[in-house]
Write a protein that holds these residues in place. Structure first.
Motif, mmCIF file in Angstrom:
data_model
loop_
_atom_site.group_PDB
_atom_site.id
_atom_site.type_symbol
_atom_site.label_atom_id
_atom_site.label_comp_id
_atom_site.label_asym_id
_atom_site.label_seq_id
_atom_site.Cartn_x
_atom_site.Cartn_y
_atom_site.Cartn_z
ATOM 1 N N THR A 69 0.831 -1.207 0.000
ATOM 2 C CA THR A 69 0.000 0.000 0.000
ATOM 3 C C THR A 69 0.867 1.259 0.000
ATOM 4 O O THR A 69 0.636 2.182 -0.779
ATOM 5 C CB THR A 69 -0.938 -0.002 1.217
ATOM 6 O OG1 THR A 69 -1.770 -1.151 1.148
ATOM 7 C CG2 THR A 69 -1.788 1.245 1.265
ATOM 8 N N ASN A 70 1.866 1.306 0.866
ATOM 9 C CA ASN A 70 2.758 2.469 0.927
ATOM 10 C C ASN A 70 3.529 2.652 -0.377
ATOM 11 O O ASN A 70 3.716 3.771 -0.842
ATOM 12 C CB ASN A 70 3.743 2.347 2.093
ATOM 13 C CG ASN A 70 3.056 2.531 3.430
ATOM 14 O OD1 ASN A 70 2.000 3.138 3.513
ATOM 15 N ND2 ASN A 70 3.648 1.982 4.469
ATOM 16 N N PHE A 71 3.966 1.560 -0.975
ATOM 17 C CA PHE A 71 4.709 1.635 -2.232
ATOM 18 C C PHE A 71 3.833 2.236 -3.322
ATOM 19 O O PHE A 71 4.261 3.121 -4.065
ATOM 20 C CB PHE A 71 5.195 0.242 -2.644
ATOM 21 C CG PHE A 71 5.994 0.244 -3.913
ATOM 22 C CD1 PHE A 71 7.327 0.606 -3.898
ATOM 23 C CD2 PHE A 71 5.413 -0.113 -5.127
ATOM 24 C CE1 PHE A 71 8.074 0.620 -5.065
ATOM 25 C CE2 PHE A 71 6.144 -0.108 -6.292
ATOM 26 C CZ PHE A 71 7.483 0.257 -6.265
ATOM 27 N N GLN A 128 3.152 6.042 -2.455
ATOM 28 C CA GLN A 128 4.294 6.948 -2.434
ATOM 29 C C GLN A 128 5.125 6.901 -3.714
ATOM 30 O O GLN A 128 5.648 7.920 -4.141
ATOM 31 C CB GLN A 128 5.181 6.650 -1.228
ATOM 32 C CG GLN A 128 4.478 6.938 0.085
ATOM 33 C CD GLN A 128 5.290 6.502 1.297
ATOM 34 O OE1 GLN A 128 6.440 6.130 1.173
ATOM 35 N NE2 GLN A 128 4.682 6.548 2.458
ATOM 36 N N VAL A 129 5.257 5.742 -4.324
ATOM 37 C CA VAL A 129 6.130 5.621 -5.494
ATOM 38 C C VAL A 129 5.332 5.657 -6.794
ATOM 39 O O VAL A 129 5.579 6.501 -7.659
ATOM 40 C CB VAL A 129 6.983 4.332 -5.408
ATOM 41 C CG1 VAL A 129 7.832 4.156 -6.657
ATOM 42 C CG2 VAL A 129 7.859 4.362 -4.169
ATOM 43 N N ILE A 130 4.381 4.746 -6.947
ATOM 44 C CA ILE A 130 3.628 4.654 -8.191
ATOM 45 C C ILE A 130 2.863 5.955 -8.463
ATOM 46 O O ILE A 130 2.861 6.465 -9.579
ATOM 47 C CB ILE A 130 2.656 3.454 -8.169
ATOM 48 C CG1 ILE A 130 3.411 2.141 -7.942
ATOM 49 C CG2 ILE A 130 1.835 3.396 -9.446
ATOM 50 C CD1 ILE A 130 4.385 1.769 -9.016
ATOM 51 N N LYS A 131 2.234 6.505 -7.441
ATOM 52 C CA LYS A 131 1.476 7.753 -7.599
ATOM 53 C C LYS A 131 2.387 8.876 -8.103
ATOM 54 O O LYS A 131 2.009 9.643 -8.996
ATOM 55 C CB LYS A 131 0.837 8.135 -6.259
ATOM 56 C CG LYS A 131 0.147 9.483 -6.253
ATOM 57 C CD LYS A 131 -1.245 9.388 -6.829
ATOM 58 C CE LYS A 131 -2.025 10.662 -6.613
ATOM 59 N NZ LYS A 131 -2.195 11.438 -7.830
ATOM 60 N N ASP A 181 -6.496 0.397 -5.504
ATOM 61 C CA ASP A 181 -7.264 -0.810 -5.179
ATOM 62 C C ASP A 181 -8.521 -0.967 -6.034
ATOM 63 O O ASP A 181 -9.398 -1.758 -5.700
ATOM 64 C CB ASP A 181 -7.649 -0.798 -3.697
ATOM 65 C CG ASP A 181 -6.429 -0.831 -2.802
ATOM 66 O OD1 ASP A 181 -5.431 -1.455 -3.186
ATOM 67 O OD2 ASP A 181 -6.470 -0.214 -1.711
ATOM 68 N N VAL A 182 -8.614 -0.230 -7.135
ATOM 69 C CA VAL A 182 -9.808 -0.243 -7.985
ATOM 70 C C VAL A 182 -9.392 -0.693 -9.378
ATOM 71 O O VAL A 182 -8.264 -0.466 -9.802
ATOM 72 C CB VAL A 182 -10.446 1.167 -8.038
ATOM 73 C CG1 VAL A 182 -11.661 1.195 -8.930
ATOM 74 C CG2 VAL A 182 -10.798 1.643 -6.632
ATOM 75 N N PHE A 183 -10.311 -1.319 -10.110
ATOM 76 C CA PHE A 183 -10.040 -1.680 -11.495
ATOM 77 C C PHE A 183 -11.273 -1.407 -12.339
ATOM 78 O O PHE A 183 -12.359 -1.190 -11.828
ATOM 79 C CB PHE A 183 -9.586 -3.136 -11.634
ATOM 80 C CG PHE A 183 -10.519 -4.149 -11.036
ATOM 81 C CD1 PHE A 183 -11.473 -4.790 -11.825
ATOM 82 C CD2 PHE A 183 -10.445 -4.487 -9.695
ATOM 83 C CE1 PHE A 183 -12.322 -5.727 -11.288
ATOM 84 C CE2 PHE A 183 -11.285 -5.436 -9.148
ATOM 85 C CZ PHE A 183 -12.234 -6.054 -9.946
ATOM 86 N N MET A 184 -11.082 -1.415 -13.653
ATOM 87 C CA MET A 184 -12.169 -1.089 -14.576
ATOM 88 C C MET A 184 -13.266 -2.144 -14.516
ATOM 89 O O MET A 184 -13.002 -3.323 -14.296
ATOM 90 C CB MET A 184 -11.648 -0.994 -16.014
ATOM 91 C CG MET A 184 -10.825 0.231 -16.263
ATOM 92 S SD MET A 184 -10.554 0.603 -18.007
ATOM 93 C CE MET A 184 -9.832 -0.856 -18.640
#
Length: 168
Positions: free
Chosen positions: A61-63, A66-69, A84-87
């Motif tokens: 979650t932190n990764f 903090q990183v991907i975002k 945590d959401v998908f199409m």
């Protein structure tokens, strides 16, 4: 992540140690001490598994936050990221890319926004068909993009596996 790895090693050590403890504990000569040893080892395996899952989930979650975002914001500021959401499966179904049936659909890491006046959505998707006898066949795994390009366009493109043998 190193903390999670340590708890994972703990699971393995306690699980392997549990085998001789069970053998000893089930002997008639061990009495209540053997049964207490089994209980202690089971509790240690459980605590290790709980802590491993908790720390591992927190790391992921932190990764993502903090990183991907930050990577997404760097590539294109203003995009919306929901880890945590998908199409919806309707995007996949309505795309017409795959004619296969599917009954297992999940994913995560939804990204949506506008690029050069074109709204798009993208998310990781895992699409499978669960067949009888427990067989699972992968239909699609990867990033799936959806964007309206030209609503007046009619036609279709289908993607088949190399050894697909469907009669038309």
């Amino acid at each position: 992540n190193k903390k999670a790895d340590r708890w994972g090693i703990g699971i393995i050590i306690f699980a392997f140690a549990l085998i001789p403890v069970i053998i000893y504990g089930l002997k008639g000569t061990s009495g209540n001490f053997g049964k207490c040893m089994i209980a202690v080892m089971v509790v240690l395996v459980g605590i290790s598994a709980h802590n491993y899952a908790k720390i591992s989930n927190a790391f992921e979650t932190n990764f993502k936050e903090q990183v991907i975002k930050q990577i997404i914001d760097f590539i294109q500021p203003g995009l919306i990221y929901k880890p945590d959401v998908f199409m919806s499966s309707s995007y996949f179904r309505n795309s017409g890319l795959f004619s296969n049936r599917y009954n297992v659909y999940d994913g995560d890491d939804l990204i949506e926004g506008t690029y050069k006046n074109v709204f798009f959505k993208c998310s990781e998707m895992n699409v499978y068909e669960r067949r009888s006898r427990g067989t699972i066949v992968a239909i699609f795994q990867g990033l799936f993009f959806a964007a309206p390009v030209n609503k007046n366009f009619t036609g279709g493109t289908f993607v088949y596996s190399k050894n697909h043998n469907e009669n038309f």
